[in-house]
Design a protein around this motif. Structure first.
Motif, PDB file in Angstrom:
ATOM      1  N   PHE A  32     -35.023  17.855  56.775  1.00 41.82           N
ATOM      2  CA  PHE A  32     -36.904  17.224  56.813  1.00 41.82           C
ATOM      3  C   PHE A  32     -37.166  18.652  56.728  1.00 41.82           C
ATOM      4  N   ALA A  33     -38.328  18.860  55.242  1.00 39.24           N
ATOM      5  CA  ALA A  33     -38.445  19.422  54.719  1.00 39.24           C
ATOM      6  C   ALA A  33     -40.755  19.839  55.200  1.00 39.24           C
ATOM      7  N   ASP A  34     -40.756  21.036  55.729  1.00 46.27           N
ATOM      8  CA  ASP A  34     -42.491  21.247  55.968  1.00 46.27           C
ATOM      9  C   ASP A  34     -42.969  22.413  56.062  1.00 46.27           C
ATOM     10  N   VAL A  35     -44.218  22.747  56.158  1.00 45.11           N
ATOM     11  CA  VAL A  35     -44.783  24.277  56.342  1.00 45.11           C
ATOM     12  C   VAL A  35     -45.279  24.164  57.758  1.00 45.11           C
ATOM     13  N   ASN A  36     -44.982  23.198  58.362  1.00 44.44           N
ATOM     14  CA  ASN A  36     -45.651  23.175  59.719  1.00 44.44           C
ATOM     15  C   ASN A  36     -44.158  24.059  60.671  1.00 44.44           C
ATOM     16  N   ASP A  37     -44.781  25.662  61.145  1.00 45.73           N
ATOM     17  CA  ASP A  37     -44.325  26.075  61.792  1.00 45.73           C
ATOM     18  C   ASP A  37     -43.395  25.386  62.869  1.00 45.73           C
ATOM     19  N   ASP A  38     -44.634  25.297  63.908  1.00 49.00           N
ATOM     20  CA  ASP A  38     -44.042  24.370  65.274  1.00 49.00           C
ATOM     21  C   ASP A  38     -43.518  23.404  65.120  1.00 49.00           C
ATOM     22  N   ILE A  39     -43.497  22.604  64.316  1.00 48.56           N
ATOM     23  CA  ILE A  39     -42.716  21.498  64.251  1.00 48.56           C
ATOM     24  C   ILE A  39     -41.216  21.233  63.549  1.00 48.56           C
ATOM     25  N   ILE A  40     -40.914  22.451  62.479  1.00 50.13           N
ATOM     26  CA  ILE A  40     -39.784  22.960  61.942  1.00 50.13           C
ATOM     27  C   ILE A  40     -39.377  23.554  62.908  1.00 50.13           C
ATOM     28  N   ALA A  41     -39.266  24.220  64.089  1.00 48.43           N
ATOM     29  CA  ALA A  41     -39.166  25.341  64.811  1.00 48.43           C
ATOM     30  C   ALA A  41     -38.264  24.025  66.116  1.00 48.43           C
ATOM     31  N   GLU A  42     -39.399  22.674  66.017  1.00 45.57           N
ATOM     32  CA  GLU A  42     -39.340  21.387  67.766  1.00 45.57           C
ATOM     33  C   GLU A  42     -37.822  21.617  66.946  1.00 45.57           C
ATOM     34  N   ALA A  68     -33.892  20.855  59.779  1.00 43.76           N
ATOM     35  CA  ALA A  68     -34.906  20.981  59.109  1.00 43.76           C
ATOM     36  C   ALA A  68     -35.158  22.630  58.818  1.00 43.76           C
ATOM     37  N   ILE A  69     -36.037  22.395  57.518  1.00 41.82           N
ATOM     38  CA  ILE A  69     -35.977  23.851  56.558  1.00 41.82           C
ATOM     39  C   ILE A  69     -37.664  23.366  56.410  1.00 41.82           C
ATOM     40  N   ASN A  70     -38.456  25.312  56.612  1.00 41.55           N
ATOM     41  CA  ASN A  70     -39.626  24.845  56.551  1.00 41.55           C
ATOM     42  C   ASN A  70     -39.807  25.501  54.816  1.00 41.55           C
ATOM     43  N   SER A  71     -40.356  24.337  54.291  1.00 48.00           N
ATOM     44  CA  SER A  71     -40.630  24.675  52.710  1.00 48.00           C
ATOM     45  C   SER A  71     -41.422  26.187  52.317  1.00 48.00           C
ATOM     46  N   ARG A  72     -42.533  26.511  53.271  1.00 45.99           N
ATOM     47  CA  ARG A  72     -42.905  27.511  52.719  1.00 45.99           C
ATOM     48  C   ARG A  72     -42.206  28.641  53.253  1.00 45.99           C
ATOM     49  N   THR A  73     -41.422  29.164  53.492  1.00 46.13           N
ATOM     50  CA  THR A  73     -40.793  30.026  54.347  1.00 46.13           C
ATOM     51  C   THR A  73     -39.165  29.771  53.165  1.00 46.13           C
ATOM     52  N   HIS A  74     -39.066  29.212  53.447  1.00 44.73           N
ATOM     53  CA  HIS A  74     -37.498  29.047  52.855  1.00 44.73           C
ATOM     54  C   HIS A  74     -37.074  28.154  52.518  1.00 44.73           C
ATOM     55  N   GLU A  75     -38.337  27.857  50.403  1.00 46.01           N
ATOM     56  CA  GLU A  75     -38.237  27.013  49.540  1.00 46.01           C
ATOM     57  C   GLU A  75     -36.447  27.155  48.743  1.00 46.01           C
ATOM     58  N   ALA A  76     -35.412  27.981  48.791  1.00 49.66           N
ATOM     59  CA  ALA A  76     -34.579  27.927  47.840  1.00 49.66           C
ATOM     60  C   ALA A  76     -33.486  26.914  48.945  1.00 49.66           C
ATOM     61  N   ASP A  77     -34.205  27.022  50.310  1.00 46.91           N
ATOM     62  CA  ASP A  77     -32.975  26.522  50.640  1.00 46.91           C
ATOM     63  C   ASP A  77     -33.359  24.826  50.981  1.00 46.91           C
ATOM     64  N   VAL A  78     -34.581  24.316  50.497  1.00 45.12           N
ATOM     65  CA  VAL A  78     -35.358  23.254  49.433  1.00 45.12           C
ATOM     66  C   VAL A  78     -33.982  22.538  48.519  1.00 45.12           C
ATOM     67  N   VAL A  79     -33.943  23.833  47.938  1.00 47.93           N
ATOM     68  CA  VAL A  79     -34.588  23.870  46.624  1.00 47.93           C
ATOM     69  C   VAL A  79     -32.775  23.063  46.153  1.00 47.93           C
ATOM     70  N   ALA A  80     -31.856  24.096  47.691  1.00 51.89           N
ATOM     71  CA  ALA A  80     -30.466  23.830  46.846  1.00 51.89           C
ATOM     72  C   ALA A  80     -30.224  22.081  47.837  1.00 51.89           C
ATOM     73  N   ALA A  81     -30.743  21.490  48.948  1.00 48.55           N
ATOM     74  CA  ALA A  81     -30.139  20.593  49.796  1.00 48.55           C
ATOM     75  C   ALA A  81     -31.138  19.614  48.682  1.00 48.55           C
ATOM     76  N   VAL A 103     -41.553  21.894  43.968  1.00 48.43           N
ATOM     77  CA  VAL A 103     -39.959  22.511  44.692  1.00 48.43           C
ATOM     78  C   VAL A 103     -38.949  21.108  44.282  1.00 48.43           C
ATOM     79  N   ILE A 104     -39.285  19.925  44.488  1.00 42.60           N
ATOM     80  CA  ILE A 104     -38.254  18.736  44.011  1.00 42.60           C
ATOM     81  C   ILE A 104     -38.095  18.839  42.126  1.00 42.60           C
ATOM     82  N   ALA A 105     -38.882  19.568  41.197  1.00 42.95           N
ATOM     83  CA  ALA A 105     -38.722  19.778  39.821  1.00 42.95           C
ATOM     84  C   ALA A 105     -37.372  20.717  39.955  1.00 42.95           C
ATOM     85  N   LYS A 106     -38.064  21.736  40.873  1.00 40.24           N
ATOM     86  CA  LYS A 106     -36.194  23.196  40.810  1.00 40.24           C
ATOM     87  C   LYS A 106     -35.067  22.017  41.618  1.00 40.24           C
TER      88      LYS A 106
END
Length: 382
Positions: A32-42, A68-81, A103-106
């Protein structure tokens, strides 16, 4: 653990309860990639969650094997995924696609040159949602190493009380365009994803859903709140209101039969099924929630104006769709940003013809235009 991965943007109820559920059932590890801190933490703190399907075939299933990855604070991890994934899906809302495209382009740029093409499916409630995403991605990368396939999704998810578990209706439809996967020789392999129906012509399915399910839901909401009803179910239990919704659906049925050559009895059965679904007692929904974002729902290619315009072009009546438009123009909910925007427009002093263009995008030379002006003028005169 699966060695197949799917990156899914949007960890909301549709993302967890529909798309990720099916990816999980297909053997993918879902990221999962999302910018919602709460749902990513859950999600990061959980090993699994439940999807409760309610309706004619009620059942529950467990979804696990996810990250689950926070795509705002950990974009590089989403790119790697994305660089190592087989599939990317989205359920973020069509307007958000432009923000996840870089992010998808990267991620595409980071894929190995010999890696299979990435399958990208935007599961949005919009015509050509994946095309919209692909256009934004190509502004940042050529995207030649991906296959972008449009889809139509249909599953009702009511508001939830919170938590990761999702309650969702048992009925679903996920139809995806097969043609982008075909090579020059006309052959090609589609990914093995549970629940997908692959078709060669997606347009009839997209329009049937948008101009039946979405039209019915919104018409019930606007007529319902106009009469003081709280829930969709109680609104549709009112014979007069149900008759108004059915009348609008009779018009969209006429369009589906004329344009896409759907069998009339088959389309009527689809209408009856739709009315049962949106009245599901296990999925209580409010007229206010369903009616939110009226500016989008009154736009040119959406659930009322889209079919009404095509009917007018064919010389066919659209009075009951316009009746629903009239109810939508009276949607006045201060907590909804688009409702406020709509009411400010209507009280701006602009003449009805200018408002018709501003609200619906229909041009003055269109055969529907004078009827729209009439509906808006009635709203201004109230």
């Amino acid at each position: 653990m699966s060695n197949k991965t799917a990156v899914h943007f949007g960890a909301g109820n549709i993302g967890r309860g529909f798309v990720a559920q099916f990816l999980h059932a297909s053997g993918y590890e879902v990221i999962f990639a999302d910018v919602n801190d709460d749902i990513i933490a859950e999600l990061q703190a959980a090993d699994s969650y439940h999807v409760h399907e309610v309706g004619e075939n009620s059942k529950s299933s467990v979804v696990d094997n996810f990250r689950a990855i926070n795509s705002r604070t950990h974009e590089a991890d989403v790119v790697a995924a994305i660089a190592s994934a087989e599939v990317v899906t989205t359920a973020v809302g069509a307007r958000i696609l432009q923000f996840i495209a870089p992010v998808i382009a990267k991620g595409l740029d980071s894929r190995h040159k010999d890696a299979p093409k990435l399958t990208v499916i935007a599961c949005e409630n919009a015509l050509g949602g994946t095309d919209i995403l692909a256009e934004h991605v190509r502004k940042h990368a050529p995207a030649h190493n991906a296959v972008f396939a449009n889809c139509a999704i249909d599953r009702i998810v009511p508001e939830q009380d919170g938590g990761l578990d999702v309650t969702i209706e048992s009925f679903f439809e996920w139809v995806v365009d097969r043609t982008p996967f075909r090579g020059r020789d006309g052959t090609g392999t589609t990914p093995d994803i549970y629940g997908i129906t692959w078709v060669d012509d997606l347009a009839p399915y997209i329009e049937r859903k948008l101009f039946t399910v979405n039209t019915a839901h919104a018409a019930a909401a606007y007529h319902g709140i106009d009469r003081g009803w709280v829930s969709i179910r109680e609104a549709l239990a009112t014979p007069e209101l149900q008759a108004e919704v059915r009348a609008a659906l009779a018009e969209t049925k006429a369009l589906m039969v004329a344009k896409h050559e759907f069998d009339a009895d088959e389309q009527q059965a689809y209408i009856e099924k739709t009315l049962v679904r949106i009245s599901n007692p296990h999925l209580p929904d409010t007229c206010e929630r369903v009616g939110r974002n009226p500016m989008r729902k009154l736009s040119r290619n959406e659930r009322f104006i889209g079919p009404a315009a095509e009917l007018a072009e064919r010389g066919m009546p659209a009075w009951d769709l316009l009746n629903a438009v009239g109810a939508a123009l009276r949607f006045d909910v201060p907590g909804d940003e688009e409702s406020v925007q709509l009411q400010e427009l209507l009280s701006s002093g602009l003449p009805a013809d200018e408002l018709a263009v501003a609200i619906t995008g229909v041009e003055p030379d269109h055969p529907l235009f004078p009827h729209l002006v009439e509906v808006i003028q009635l709203r201004l005169n109230r």
